[in-house]
Design a protein around this motif. Structure first.
Motif, PDB file in Angstrom:
ATOM      1  N   GLN A  45     -75.808  48.417   7.888  1.00 13.79           N
ATOM      2  CA  GLN A  45     -75.774  49.148   6.632  1.00 13.79           C
ATOM      3  C   GLN A  45     -74.456  49.880   6.491  1.00 13.79           C
ATOM      4  N   GLY A  94     -77.589  50.897  11.331  1.00 17.21           N
ATOM      5  CA  GLY A  94     -78.556  50.217  10.541  1.00 17.21           C
ATOM      6  C   GLY A  94     -80.072  50.564  11.419  1.00 17.21           C
ATOM      7  N   ARG A 123     -70.889  45.899   6.417  1.00 15.66           N
ATOM      8  CA  ARG A 123     -72.125  46.070   5.627  1.00 15.66           C
ATOM      9  C   ARG A 123     -72.836  44.797   5.146  1.00 15.66           C
ATOM     10  N   LYS A 166     -80.553  39.626  -2.708  1.00 12.52           N
ATOM     11  CA  LYS A 166     -80.614  40.493  -1.823  1.00 12.52           C
ATOM     12  C   LYS A 166     -81.608  40.299  -0.657  1.00 12.52           C
ATOM     13  N   THR A 187     -79.500  43.557   4.112  1.00 14.66           N
ATOM     14  CA  THR A 187     -78.436  44.691   3.268  1.00 14.66           C
ATOM     15  C   THR A 187     -77.394  43.748   2.579  1.00 14.66           C
TER      16      THR A 187
END
Length: 450
Positions: free
Chosen positions: A241, A259, A314, A352, A355
């Motif tokens: 993340q 994350g 990320r 998506k 992440t």
């Protein structure tokens, strides 16, 4: 009452004395979901005095003699005005046997998308049926969604038994029809319970009106159903993340990858691979809440340090080198379309996954599921709101996807409208209702053709 979630160890045990059950309610409009949830909270003594007083005042202002327990969850003004649930209402409560997180989801077909949200992390789904109406289309849709989301346990609550004189035959017929349908979908377990949420029959206390029923009440079943935190046993996955580089005098060379662990566990010294790049390294350290630990596992938010200075950002996925998923630009999945805008072949979207968000194109829609008889409508060309179907997607960049059967976290994704950010579709990789033969991929001649 504390709402702190337990940490699940790799062995599947919890670090607290009681287990946690996440469950969702579903059903058609006016089947009594919010009343059931209110009754559960009220009769299990999980409602604060001031909350109950507020419900009593609101009920009295509407001319109702008894408190409307549905108001304990229907908190939005529009919900109270229309008498329906619109948003997913999350509630936390506990008994001596177990702690619960429940999601009271809407019943109206317009808000089926919210049922997908509420059930996506559930270990049990309570599907309500009005005893006067029996199994309807929305009941079948919710059963199909529960099956697609691989919810391990399904409870059929046949509600409003007081309005059919508590007839055993009415309950038996509905239970038989629903169970047969659910088994065709692949639902592993169905527990049928006759209830009256309004009167409290078989919700927390056994009913005095249905001596022909010898099974558990709803709460008894919720307290005793086996809970398997299977994420602890899945392939280890850490979606990155954030990259942490404090650059302080104390830690001048600190570079950590933060994350929440989506599945499995990681140990210091373990060989790992960063996907989709495929670069390999070893875990040099794991920080949990700022404290170094030797091991971390699913649901914990951690910062991982690697021995080698490699490019990680990320959207990347850290996995054990011995257990790395394949990366692909061709994703095939079963989806539930949740937007008013249809999903069509050639549709340009964002996908998506974890992440990571990348451009993609819908290359084919092989089939759409017909809920009445579970038949497949081949190559429908589009999916409209609340449709369930198969899609083939081509992504601009490789994605490290798992099968949804292996991991509900890293085997799922959402499709997003790149124009306004609207969520279009929720997808489960590899899930299938025996789709028909595929057709040739649709072509594209613009910058989105990968």
């Amino acid at each position: 009452m504390s709402t702190t979630l337990p940490s699940t160890t790799p062995a599947g045990t919890t670090l607290t004395e009681t287990t946690l059950l996440r469950f969702a309610t579903a059903g058609s409009v006016d089947d009594g979901k919010s009343t059931l949830v209110g009754r559960l909270l009220h009769d299990s003594k999980s409602v604060l005095v001031d909350q109950l007083e507020a419900v009593e005042r609101a009920s009295a202002s509407r001319g109702q003699e008894a408190p409307d327990l549905a108001l304990l969850t229907d908190g939005l003004r529009a919900e109270r005005e229309q008498g329906i649930t619109i948003d997913v209402a999350y509630r936390y409560f506990a008994t001596a046997a177990r702690r619960f997180i429940l999601a009271d989801t809407p019943g109206h077909v317009q808000y089926t998308r919210n049922m997908v949200t509420g059930a996506s992390t559930a270990e049990l789904t309570v599907i309500l049926v009005d005893a006067r109406n029996g199994v309807v289309e929305q009941t079948r849709r919710h059963a199909a969604i529960a099956a697609l989301l691989r919810v391990p346990h399904v409870v059929l609550a046949v509600n409003k038994m007081d309005l059919v004189d508590y007839e055993e035959g009415v309950f038996a017929a509905i239970a038989e029809e629903f169970t047969a349908y659910a088994l065709e979908l692949g639902v592993p377990e169905v527990t049928a319970i006759p209830i009256s949420a309004l009167a409290g029959d078989n919700v927390v206390e056994p009913s005095a009106h249905m001596d022909w029923y010898g099974g558990p009440t709803v709460l008894e079943h919720l307290e005793t159903v086996p809970v398997a935190h299977d994420l602890a046993h899945c392939h280890a996955r850490l979606p990155v993340q954030f990259v942490i580089r404090p650059q302080t005098a104390e830690h001048p060379d600190y570079r950590g990858y933060a994350g929440q662990i989506a599945a499995g566990s990681f140990r210091v010294g373990e060989a790992v691979t960063v996907l989709p790049s495929g670069r390999a390294s070893r875990i040099a350290g794991i920080d949990l809440l700022g404290v170094p630990v030797e091991e971390a596992w699913t649901t914990q938010s951690v910062t991982v340090l690697l021995e080698d200075d490699i490019d990680v950002s990320r959207g990347d996925l850290i996995v054990p080198s011995k257990d790395a998923p394949a990366t692909t630009q061709d994703v095939e999945a079963t989806v539930c379309h949740v937007a008013d805008q249809p999903l069509t072949v050639g549709h340009r979207v964002l996908i998506k996954h974890g992440t990571r968000t990348v451009k993609a194109i819908v290359k084919d829609i092989p089939s759409r599921l017909t809920l009445d008889d579970l038949s497949l409508h081949p190559h429908p060309g589009q999916l409209v709101a609340n449709d369930i179907g198969r899609v083939k997607i081509r992504t601009a960049e490789p994605l490290p996807v798992d099968s949804y059967a292996d991991s509900r976290r890293t085997g799922s994704f959402i499709l997003i409208d790149p124009a306004d950010g609207t969520t279009l579709t929720a997808g489960m990789v590899g899930e299938s209702f025996a789709a028909p033969e595929p057709v040739k991929d649709a072509s594209d001649d613009d910058g989105w053709d990968f």
